[in-house]
Design a protein around this motif. Sequence first.
Motif, mmCIF file in Angstrom:
data_model
loop_
_atom_site.group_PDB
_atom_site.id
_atom_site.type_symbol
_atom_site.label_atom_id
_atom_site.label_comp_id
_atom_site.label_asym_id
_atom_site.label_seq_id
_atom_site.Cartn_x
_atom_site.Cartn_y
_atom_site.Cartn_z
ATOM 1 N N GLY A 56 2.622 10.545 -19.454
ATOM 2 C CA GLY A 56 2.904 10.303 -21.610
ATOM 3 C C GLY A 56 4.125 10.479 -21.642
ATOM 4 N N VAL A 57 3.728 9.536 -23.102
ATOM 5 C CA VAL A 57 5.237 9.793 -24.067
ATOM 6 C C VAL A 57 5.826 10.876 -24.211
ATOM 7 C CG1 VAL A 57 4.195 8.414 -25.680
ATOM 8 C CG2 VAL A 57 6.835 8.305 -25.224
ATOM 9 N N GLY A 58 4.347 11.110 -24.847
ATOM 10 C CA GLY A 58 4.084 12.258 -25.745
ATOM 11 C C GLY A 58 5.093 14.039 -25.351
ATOM 12 N N ARG A 78 -0.370 12.447 -33.151
ATOM 13 C CA ARG A 78 -0.548 13.609 -33.261
ATOM 14 C C ARG A 78 -1.298 14.126 -33.804
ATOM 15 N NH1 ARG A 78 -0.174 12.542 -28.008
ATOM 16 N NH2 ARG A 78 1.161 13.204 -27.052
ATOM 17 N N HIS A 89 -9.155 10.742 -28.512
ATOM 18 C CA HIS A 89 -7.645 9.747 -27.593
ATOM 19 C C HIS A 89 -7.845 8.484 -27.268
ATOM 20 C CE1 HIS A 89 -4.124 12.058 -27.126
ATOM 21 N NE2 HIS A 89 -3.177 10.987 -27.289
ATOM 22 N N SER A 112 -3.582 5.206 -25.392
ATOM 23 C CA SER A 112 -2.840 4.130 -24.464
ATOM 24 C C SER A 112 -4.609 3.650 -23.067
ATOM 25 C CB SER A 112 -1.618 5.161 -23.568
ATOM 26 O OG SER A 112 -2.712 6.141 -23.170
HETATM 27 C C1 DGY Z 1 0.639 10.218 -24.758
HETATM 28 O O1 DGY Z 1 1.141 9.757 -23.993
HETATM 29 O O2 DGY Z 1 1.888 10.563 -25.698
HETATM 30 C C2 DGY Z 1 0.228 9.889 -25.697
HETATM 31 O O3 DGY Z 1 -0.840 10.491 -26.962
HETATM 32 C C3 DGY Z 1 -0.948 9.900 -24.714
HETATM 33 O O4 DGY Z 1 -1.511 8.153 -24.301
#
Ligand code: DGY
Length: 322
Positions: free
Chosen positions: A76-78, A241, A288, A291
């Motif tokens: 995930g990116v976050g 978020r 959520h 993605s």
């Molecule tokens: C992330 O990648 O941070 C998203 O929130 C998960 O898809």
Amino acid sequence: MAKARVLVTRRWPEEVERQLAERFEVTFREGDAPLGQAGLSAAMGEYDVLCPTVSDRIDADVIAAGDRVKLIANYGVGFDHIDIAAAKAKRIAVTNTPGVLTDATADLAMTLLLMAARRAGQGERELRAGRWRGWRPTHLIGSSLKDKVLGLVGFGRIGIATARRAHHGFGMKIAYYGRREALPDVTRELDAQFYPELNDLLAESDFVSLHVPGGAETQGLIGAEALATMKPGSYLINTARGGVIDHAALAETLRSGHLAGAGLDVYPAEPQVPEELLDLENVVLLPHLGSATRETRIAMGERALANVVAWAEGRPLPDRVA
Ligand code: DGY
């Protein structure tokens, strides 16, 4: 040489799990249930690499619980669910998966924006409940998008991708708030107006979409005061978020009619959804899904895998955040 031991905390798409298993000694979680703090803590002493997701809280206690893990390769990116300072202090590298989920998340921001503006959730609930009385000129009137101002809070990759869809696809005007002005070619392409003050952006926008990272810096950024500053009859969209919004204040603002609607994909303590939102008709609530496309989830896995492979081969980590 022995293969590195890797723990994948939640199920990944099959094809990436297979690639990972070909190279490392991997533990996959059969049931896909979250490991919880005890399981994560135990893993710190048993594995070389941890591959968590946004649903795992890797806090200072977890990080302190064992000395074997050397890499946290987040799927995930976050990464606000990982205590970066604690990881750094123990010289544990942390990586994420930037870039590959930009389009999917921007698509979902537009999904929420359209659903909120056109009251799609409300309409579907009405129809499924057998309450639809047929077409009539005043039924479930929403808002058009053309020439409306979309204010983006945060103008990084996902913010810009959302702005492109809104501007080129739906004729919206683009305004944004961020730490600094965007590059001139982006500003020109989108005819985007920069607001150095958040409140000014909120007061001018018909739709506000949040694209800032989570964490202490943005916690409660959109609270009662910010919501009161928003234009009467405007909409709030969040694919960033959950902690960025004070949801009790948002529920109040939606109930009062000051905001026409909201569309949310993320919540502060997932999978819990703030109670006070559940019986409001003018909020769209998604679980959520930002993605959640097949292509994106595979690409996220491949990106996490690339980081684990680079680490195993002693090369620089492509997506190092700590
Ligand atoms: C992330 O990648 O941070 C998203 O929130 C998960 O898809």
